[in-house]
Design a protein around this motif. Structure first.
Motif, PDB file in Angstrom:
ATOM      1  N   LYS A   1     -41.077 -21.481  11.507  1.00 15.29           N
ATOM      2  CA  LYS A   1     -41.847 -22.342  12.407  1.00 15.29           C
ATOM      3  C   LYS A   1     -43.340 -22.048  12.241  1.00 15.29           C
ATOM      4  O   LYS A   1     -43.745 -20.883  12.130  1.00 15.29           O
TER       5      LYS A   1
ATOM      6  N   GLY B   1     -34.397 -28.760   9.913  1.00  8.80           N
ATOM      7  CA  GLY B   1     -35.622 -28.526  10.665  1.00  8.80           C
ATOM      8  C   GLY B   1     -36.428 -29.767  10.964  1.00  8.80           C
ATOM      9  O   GLY B   1     -36.021 -30.899  10.665  1.00  8.80           O
TER      10      GLY B   1
ATOM     11  N   THR C   1     -44.565 -27.082   9.807  1.00  9.16           N
ATOM     12  CA  THR C   1     -43.233 -27.063  10.395  1.00  9.16           C
ATOM     13  C   THR C   1     -43.292 -26.851  11.917  1.00  9.16           C
ATOM     14  O   THR C   1     -44.173 -26.134  12.414  1.00  9.16           O
ATOM     15  N   HIS C   2     -42.355 -27.473  12.637  1.00 10.77           N
ATOM     16  CA  HIS C   2     -42.237 -27.275  14.086  1.00 10.77           C
ATOM     17  C   HIS C   2     -41.073 -26.349  14.410  1.00 10.77           C
ATOM     18  O   HIS C   2     -40.997 -25.803  15.517  1.00 10.77           O
ATOM     19  N   THR C   3     -40.142 -26.193  13.460  1.00 15.89           N
ATOM     20  CA  THR C   3     -38.985 -25.303  13.586  1.00 15.89           C
ATOM     21  C   THR C   3     -38.752 -24.658  12.229  1.00 15.89           C
ATOM     22  O   THR C   3     -39.408 -25.006  11.245  1.00 15.89           O
ATOM     23  N   HIS C   4     -37.795 -23.750  12.163  1.00 17.53           N
ATOM     24  CA  HIS C   4     -37.337 -23.237  10.863  1.00 17.53           C
ATOM     25  C   HIS C   4     -36.941 -24.461  10.038  1.00 17.53           C
ATOM     26  O   HIS C   4     -36.230 -25.338  10.527  1.00 17.53           O
ATOM     27  N   THR C   5     -37.406 -24.550   8.797  1.00 19.19           N
ATOM     28  CA  THR C   5     -37.225 -25.767   7.993  1.00 19.19           C
ATOM     29  C   THR C   5     -36.858 -25.416   6.562  1.00 19.19           C
ATOM     30  O   THR C   5     -37.376 -24.461   5.997  1.00 19.19           O
TER      31      THR C   5
END
Length: 121
Positions: free
Chosen positions: A61, A82, A114-118
């Motif tokens: 993230k 993600g 990224t906003h999350t794990h991607t």
């Protein structure tokens, strides 16, 4: 025919090397591993006379790339896991989630965060 068998023929009688493209089959986590911008990138395919490459990367993230452009090559992204934002020249922001595909033509400035794990290709 094995390489040893071919070597026994005089050069003038040896079969021509194949001009057929090679089949590339890589499993999970297989490929050339390298670090780029503090991110592990797995090169699945690059060069080999082909007009494109395939890279896989996994990002935490808040990770991403600086805004940049490639003058001589296009770049495409396919989101495996993600959520992230793509930033494209002209102020356009695109949302990416699993199954999303973004193609950036050569010469167009872009970046992502990224906003999350991607995971991306």
């Amino acid at each position: 025919m094995s390489a040893a068998a071919i070597a026994r023929f005089p050069r003038s009688l040896r079969p021509a090397p194949s001009t057929e493209p090679a089949v590339i089959a890589l499993g999970p986590n297989e490929g050339q591993k390298l670090w780029f911008l503090d991110q592990l990138v797995i090169v699945k395919q690059r060069g080999q006379g082909l007009p494109y490459g395939v890279l896989e990367t996994e990002l935490a993230k808040g990770r991403g790339t600086p805004f940049h452009r490639h003058l001589d090559e296009a770049e495409s992204f396919y989101v495996l896991e993600g959520e992230l934002s793509f930033f494209v020249e002209g102020g356009k922001v695109l949302h990416g989630s699993p199954g999303s595909y973004v193609h950036v033509p050569a010469g167009v400035a872009h970046g992502f965060r990224t906003h999350t794990h991607t995971r991306l290709l």
